[in-house]
Design a protein around this motif. Structure first.
Motif, mmCIF file in Angstrom:
data_model
loop_
_atom_site.group_PDB
_atom_site.id
_atom_site.type_symbol
_atom_site.label_atom_id
_atom_site.label_comp_id
_atom_site.label_asym_id
_atom_site.label_seq_id
_atom_site.Cartn_x
_atom_site.Cartn_y
_atom_site.Cartn_z
ATOM 1 N N VAL A 35 0.838 -1.201 0.000
ATOM 2 C CA VAL A 35 0.000 0.000 0.000
ATOM 3 C C VAL A 35 0.873 1.251 0.000
ATOM 4 C CG1 VAL A 35 -1.943 -1.143 1.165
ATOM 5 C CG2 VAL A 35 -0.202 0.030 2.539
ATOM 6 N N THR A 36 0.312 2.348 -0.506
ATOM 7 C CA THR A 36 1.015 3.631 -0.434
ATOM 8 C C THR A 36 0.189 4.579 0.433
ATOM 9 O OG1 THR A 36 -0.024 4.451 -2.468
ATOM 10 C CG2 THR A 36 2.132 3.386 -2.684
ATOM 11 N N ARG A 37 0.852 5.646 0.899
ATOM 12 C CA ARG A 37 0.194 6.575 1.822
ATOM 13 C C ARG A 37 -0.293 7.845 1.132
ATOM 14 N NH1 ARG A 37 4.569 4.647 5.025
ATOM 15 N NH2 ARG A 37 3.898 3.699 6.972
ATOM 16 N N SER A 38 0.216 8.109 -0.045
ATOM 17 C CA SER A 38 -0.129 9.392 -0.683
ATOM 18 C C SER A 38 -0.120 9.238 -2.200
ATOM 19 C CB SER A 38 0.908 10.455 -0.294
ATOM 20 O OG SER A 38 2.166 10.093 -0.834
ATOM 21 N N LEU A 39 -0.782 10.175 -2.871
ATOM 22 C CA LEU A 39 -0.781 10.149 -4.336
ATOM 23 C C LEU A 39 0.633 10.333 -4.857
ATOM 24 C CD1 LEU A 39 -4.010 12.200 -5.184
ATOM 25 C CD2 LEU A 39 -3.736 9.735 -4.802
ATOM 26 N N HIS A 40 1.456 11.082 -4.109
ATOM 27 C CA HIS A 40 2.851 11.271 -4.508
ATOM 28 C C HIS A 40 3.573 9.918 -4.548
ATOM 29 C CE1 HIS A 40 6.813 13.019 -4.889
ATOM 30 N NE2 HIS A 40 7.198 12.347 -3.828
ATOM 31 N N GLU A 41 3.422 9.132 -3.491
ATOM 32 C CA GLU A 41 4.045 7.794 -3.469
ATOM 33 C C GLU A 41 3.491 6.916 -4.590
ATOM 34 O OE1 GLU A 41 5.084 6.746 1.199
ATOM 35 O OE2 GLU A 41 3.697 5.463 0.110
ATOM 36 N N ALA A 42 2.174 6.973 -4.756
ATOM 37 C CA ALA A 42 1.543 6.131 -5.783
ATOM 38 C C ALA A 42 2.069 6.500 -7.168
ATOM 39 C CB ALA A 42 0.023 6.279 -5.724
ATOM 40 N N ASN A 43 2.267 7.778 -7.378
ATOM 41 C CA ASN A 43 2.790 8.238 -8.662
ATOM 42 C C ASN A 43 4.194 7.689 -8.919
ATOM 43 O OD1 ASN A 43 2.101 9.826 -10.945
ATOM 44 N ND2 ASN A 43 3.631 11.320 -10.292
ATOM 45 N N GLN A 44 4.972 7.544 -7.835
ATOM 46 C CA GLN A 44 6.327 6.997 -7.969
ATOM 47 C C GLN A 44 6.335 5.530 -8.379
ATOM 48 O OE1 GLN A 44 7.476 8.649 -3.862
ATOM 49 N NE2 GLN A 44 9.454 8.294 -4.810
#
Ligand SMILES: [Zn+2]
Length: 251
Positions: A35-44
């Motif tokens: 899982v990711t915590r933020s859209l920024h992480e998800a974008n990465q």
């Protein structure tokens, strides 16, 4: 006949977006929901193709910077790159509850009809999270580390929810969940769970084997079957990495 070579299945863990292939290989024969915590992480991570990781698209309710950067348009445009949404939800101690509620509501409205698995956080907010699932008409969510009472559990089951459980949870809590709705997680790096690494399922599979009066191998097989059912019902099986979809189809 139980397949003794089924990969370890960890349906909620936090993995660094910069994780290297050799670090992933060190997890061994495993499938991990990252899982990711933020859209920024998800974008990465959106273009990563890791055969043993199922990356999530998340906006963690307890992370103020993730909430501040919430953008439904960006979430929608990222969504087609993911088979998993997480983590999302509500966190009683996470602050800004009104903001959390409005984001969670928007996310559920977006993902409700999408072919994705959805991992939900409900710390201190079990009753409200389950009510939100009902209100949104959300089916087949995975409630991670769910500490709701008997009524909450029953109402969650009405929405066809699943429960991802870990070794820090009490036996009494875990006993409330129907066997055909249970998945296992480490929530790595949560220290309370005592998992040394993601996909270290020994403690929770042992605990479940005692609760269910069966073997840890049977526990693993049961959780894989449950994931297959959920992946087929949600349609997420079409978006899963091919090797993982194959594992599910050839169970
Ligand atoms: Zn988490």
């Amino acid at each position: 006949m139980i397949d003794k070579d089924l990969p370890a299945l960890d349906t909620h863990a936090h993995i660094d977006p910069d994780v290297t292939p050799s670090q992933i290989a060190a997890l061994g024969n495993a499938v991990v929901f990252a899982v990711t915590r933020s859209l920024h992480e998800a974008n990465q991570v959106k273009n990563r193709r890791d055969s043993s990781l199922i990356w999530g698209l998340g906006v963690h309710p307890g992370v103020s910077t993730a909430r501040a950067a919430w953008d439904p348009q960006q979430f929608k445009s990222l969504l087609s790159s993911f088979a998993l949404v997480g983590e999302i939800g509500l966190d009683r101690r996470g602050g800004a509850l009104a903001e959390q509620r409005s984001i969670f509501k928007e996310v559920l409205a977006i993902v409700r009809d999408e072919p994705v698995l959805v991992s939900i956080h409900s710390s201190g907010a079990s009753t409200e999270v389950v009510q939100s699932l009902h209100d949104a008409g959300m089916r087949g969510a995975i409630l991670h580390w769910f500490n709701g009472d008997h009524t909450d559990v029953q109402r969650a089951i009405e929405t066809n929810a699943y429960f991802s459980v870990n070794a820090a949870m009490s036996r009494e809590q875990i006993q409330q969940f129907p066997r055909e709705r249970v998945l296992c997680e480490t929530d790595f790096p949560a220290r309370k769970v005592r998992a040394r690494k993601p996909a270290d399922m020994a403690a929770i599979e042992q605990l479940l084997s005692e609760v269910w009066k069966t073997s840890p191998e049977e526990v693993r097989a049961a959780t894989w079957w449950n994931l297959r059912t959920l992946s087929e019902q949600s349609g997420a099986i079409e978006r899963l990495p091919e090797s993982i979809a194959d594992t599910l189809l050839y169970l």
